[in-house]
Design an enzyme around this catalytic site. Structure first.
Site, short mmCIF file in Angstrom:
data_model
loop_
_atom_site.label_atom_id
_atom_site.label_comp_id
_atom_site.label_asym_id
_atom_site.label_seq_id
_atom_site.Cartn_x
_atom_site.Cartn_y
_atom_site.Cartn_z
N GLN A 305 0.83 -1.19 0.00
CA GLN A 305 0.00 0.00 0.00
C GLN A 305 0.87 1.25 0.00
O GLN A 305 2.09 1.19 0.18
CB GLN A 305 -0.90 0.00 1.24
CG GLN A 305 -0.12 -0.03 2.54
CD GLN A 305 -0.97 -0.43 3.73
OE1 GLN A 305 -2.18 -0.37 3.69
NE2 GLN A 305 -0.33 -0.85 4.81
N HIS A 337 -8.16 4.02 20.38
CA HIS A 337 -7.40 2.85 20.80
C HIS A 337 -7.68 2.46 22.25
O HIS A 337 -7.63 1.27 22.59
CB HIS A 337 -5.91 3.08 20.56
CG HIS A 337 -5.54 3.01 19.10
ND1 HIS A 337 -5.37 4.13 18.33
CD2 HIS A 337 -5.34 1.94 18.28
CE1 HIS A 337 -5.06 3.77 17.10
NE2 HIS A 337 -5.03 2.44 17.04
N ASP A 359 0.99 -0.01 13.09
CA ASP A 359 1.44 1.30 13.55
C ASP A 359 1.88 1.28 15.00
O ASP A 359 2.43 2.27 15.50
CB ASP A 359 0.34 2.34 13.35
CG ASP A 359 -0.99 1.91 13.94
OD1 ASP A 359 -1.01 1.05 14.86
OD2 ASP A 359 -2.03 2.42 13.49
N GLU A 379 1.11 -8.31 11.28
CA GLU A 379 0.91 -7.25 10.29
C GLU A 379 1.42 -7.74 8.94
O GLU A 379 2.51 -8.29 8.84
CB GLU A 379 1.66 -5.99 10.71
CG GLU A 379 1.72 -4.88 9.68
CD GLU A 379 0.34 -4.39 9.26
OE1 GLU A 379 0.05 -4.42 8.05
OE2 GLU A 379 -0.44 -3.98 10.15
N ASP A 413 -0.10 -12.68 6.72
CA ASP A 413 -1.52 -12.43 6.55
C ASP A 413 -2.24 -12.89 7.82
O ASP A 413 -2.02 -14.02 8.29
CB ASP A 413 -2.04 -13.21 5.35
CG ASP A 413 -3.53 -13.02 5.16
OD1 ASP A 413 -3.93 -11.98 4.63
OD2 ASP A 413 -4.28 -13.93 5.56
N ASP A 432 -7.54 -5.21 14.74
CA ASP A 432 -7.38 -3.79 14.39
C ASP A 432 -7.04 -3.70 12.90
O ASP A 432 -5.94 -3.33 12.52
CB ASP A 432 -6.27 -3.18 15.24
CG ASP A 432 -6.17 -1.67 15.07
OD1 ASP A 432 -7.15 -1.06 14.60
OD2 ASP A 432 -5.11 -1.11 15.39
#
Length: 555
Positions: A305, A337, A359, A379, A413, A432
């Site tokens: 991305q 959060h 993040d 992630e 994944d 998330d």
């Protein structure tokens, strides 16, 4: 000649046509092929033999090689439109369906329209390739420009990028479709053969070229050149090959005026594409300025991305964008959060799994609980994780949570990670992930996914899901809730701001905070009660669950 016949006293006169001897063949004259005169103004007439500067076998090979290259370029144009539209507008299934269906329809129309050009096949093909190179090469830049500068106009232009996507798909399809009858005419004029054999040769070169273009786009053009430069370079290759094929191989079939026009057109197209390539970096900076404001500090394309950071210095608030969508804003991310993480941490929480959260902001909240022994962050985007660790502003905001010794970061994944995790391995799972309306993440909001999450939860464990904006997409939110219940969970829906959240467990979960947990700045037990009531007022009952084979989330 008349003859007289007499039968039974009756006389008849009949005319007898005498057979004529065939005329001797006339020698071929300059400017004529075996099927007739060369058509005026362009190339030889339909069926006329081409006058080539090379042998017939070499000429056929060069035409098929040109078909191969042009087919590769055509498929790159299609994939560029699909990929960029998915990045900018989301829902890749819808964008791919629109681009491919419109393009295939337009190819049929283009093939029919090109029948009128067969008498001037060489000139027609050269003109089509020049226009296709310009349209296809500039399509990605034009689409990005409209999205960046006019995407927030609203009103009649609220769907402007989608309108332009359809327009480029239509124009590209028309031009690609026009290639087929013209190429068939050219290859037949080199050496006449049965139509079935000619079609087989032509389509073989076309399909193999499409294979090469389809593989080159994700593995070469996209990672090494990017969306915009890749499209421009492809257009330049298309123009060079199309122009060289016509002007080099079929130049004798063109009038002097046609040759001059084609040379001028190709030079102009190449000049436009070269200029755009030289200015693409400045263009991208200006487009980001239009999208994100003047405070863009980091802009990078990872393997997955586009990641953009704005602010984060000189007292300007930090904001994180993923593929143009705001992922976290320093002004209100704490509220989100805290609401996402802390209700799920009420109860055993020694082992925590964070799905997404590259993040580091969800992991920061997890680590505020002293009872956490191990936290794993899964992630898919390694580039985002590197940025969260290395960028001074973002790593300060997440309090260097990804470097904490209790935290393990797994680049994978989330669906695959859940499949490989042992049963009852975690006390808390925090989902998330990007909103479910994005097609690429639909499987991460499916009944199968939540079934895997239920399997890895220990008895008494909790799952919390970020289910997207509740006000804008209430049906999507309640479809997530229905899917969780179908997977065997009991649910407690709630919201914070416009973020829809769902707490789930095997038994009815208690929506409250851990009395022994950290002191929070934005969340209290009474606020959670109000958050549950606010969510319940939007309930849409009896929605079917979403699954891998029957996704229910609207774009």
């Amino acid at each position: 000649m008349w003859v007289t016949l007499r039968t039974e006293g009756v006389t008849y006169r009949r005319r007898v046509i005498e057979p004529q001897a065939p005329a001797p063949p006339r020698p071929a004259q300059p400017g004529r092929g075996p099927a007739g005169p060369v058509g005026s103004g362009g190339c030889g007439g339909a069926g006329g033999a081409a006058r080539l500067p090379v042998r017939q076998a070499t000429g056929r090979f060069l035409v098929l090689a040109g078909v191969f290259v042009c087919a590769a370029c055509a498929l790159v144009y299609e994939l560029e439109l699909v990929a960029l539209a998915s990045y900018l507008m989301g829902d890749s299934v819808t964008q791919a369906s629109v681009v491919l269906s419109v393009m295939v329809f337009a190819m049929g129309v283009g093939s029919l329209a090109a029948k009128r050009l067969r008498r001037h096949a060489a000139a027609g093909f050269g003109a089509v390739e020049a226009v296709l190179a310009l349209v296809g090469g500039c399509s990605a830049m034009a689409l990005y420009a409209v999205f960046a500068w006019t995407g927030d106009w609203g009103g009649l232009w609220s769907d402007g990028p989608r309108v332009l996507l359809v327009a480029f798909s239509l124009a590209t399809g028309l031009l690609i479709g026009a290639e087929v009858p013209l190429l068939m005419e050219l290859i037949q004029r080199i050496r006449r053969q049965d139509p079935g054999g000619a079609v087989a040769d032509l389509f073989a070169a076309d399909y193999v070229g499409a294979l090469v273009g389809g593989l080159a786009f994700p593995f070469l053009l996209l990672p090494f050149l990017g969306q915009l430069t890749g499209a421009l370079i492809t257009g330049a290759v298309n123009a060079v090959v199309g122009g060289a094929l016509v002007l080099g191989l079929f130049r004798q079939d063109l009038t002097g005026r046609a040759r001059r026009l084609l040379i001028t057109a190709n030079v102009c197209v190449l000049a436009v594409l070269a200029s755009a390539t030289a200015l693409v970096d400045d263009f991208e900076r200006a487009a980001r300025h239009a999208l994100y404001g003047s405070d863009v500090r980091v802009a990078l394309r990872t393997e997955i991305q586009e990641v953009v950071l704005t602010g984060g210095r000189d007292d300007r608030p930090l904001a994180l964008y993923l593929d143009g969508r705001l992922r976290a804003a320093q002004r209100d991310e704490l509220r989100h959060h805290e609401a996402l993480v802390h209700p799920a941490m009420t109860g055993p929480h020694a082992r925590v799994l964070v799905l997404g959260g590259g993040d580091g902001l969800a992991a920061r909240e997890v680590l505020r609980h002293p009872g956490v022994d191990r936290a794993e962050v899964v992630e898919a985007d390694a580039g985002l994780v590197r940025l969260a660790r290395s960028d001074p502003a973002l790593s300060a905001l997440n309090r260097h949570s990804l470097d904490d010794p209790r935290v393990t970061v797994t680049i994978a994944d989330p669906f695959d990670r859940l499949r490989g995790a042992p049963p009852a391995a975690y006390d808390v799972v925090i989902s998330d992930l990007p909103d479910p309306g994005v097609t690429e993440t639909t499987k991460l909001y499916s009944e199968e996914f939540y079934g895997l999450a239920r399997r890895v939860l220990a008895p008494g464990g909790r799952l919390v899901v970020h289910a997207g904006p509740l006000s804008a997409h209430p049906r999507t939110y309640w479809t997530v809730e229905s899917t969780l219940r179908a997977a065997g969970f009991r649910t407690a829906p709630y919201r914070t701001g416009d973020s829809g959240l769902i707490l789930a467990s095997r038994t009815t979960p208690a929506l409250r905070l851990d009395p022994s947990g950290p002191r929070l700045r934005t969340l209290t037990d009474s606020a959670l009660v109000s958050a549950a009531r606010a969510a319940s007022r939007t309930r849409i009952p009896d929605l079917p669950p979403s699954s891998l084979v029957h996704p229910r989330y609207a774009p």
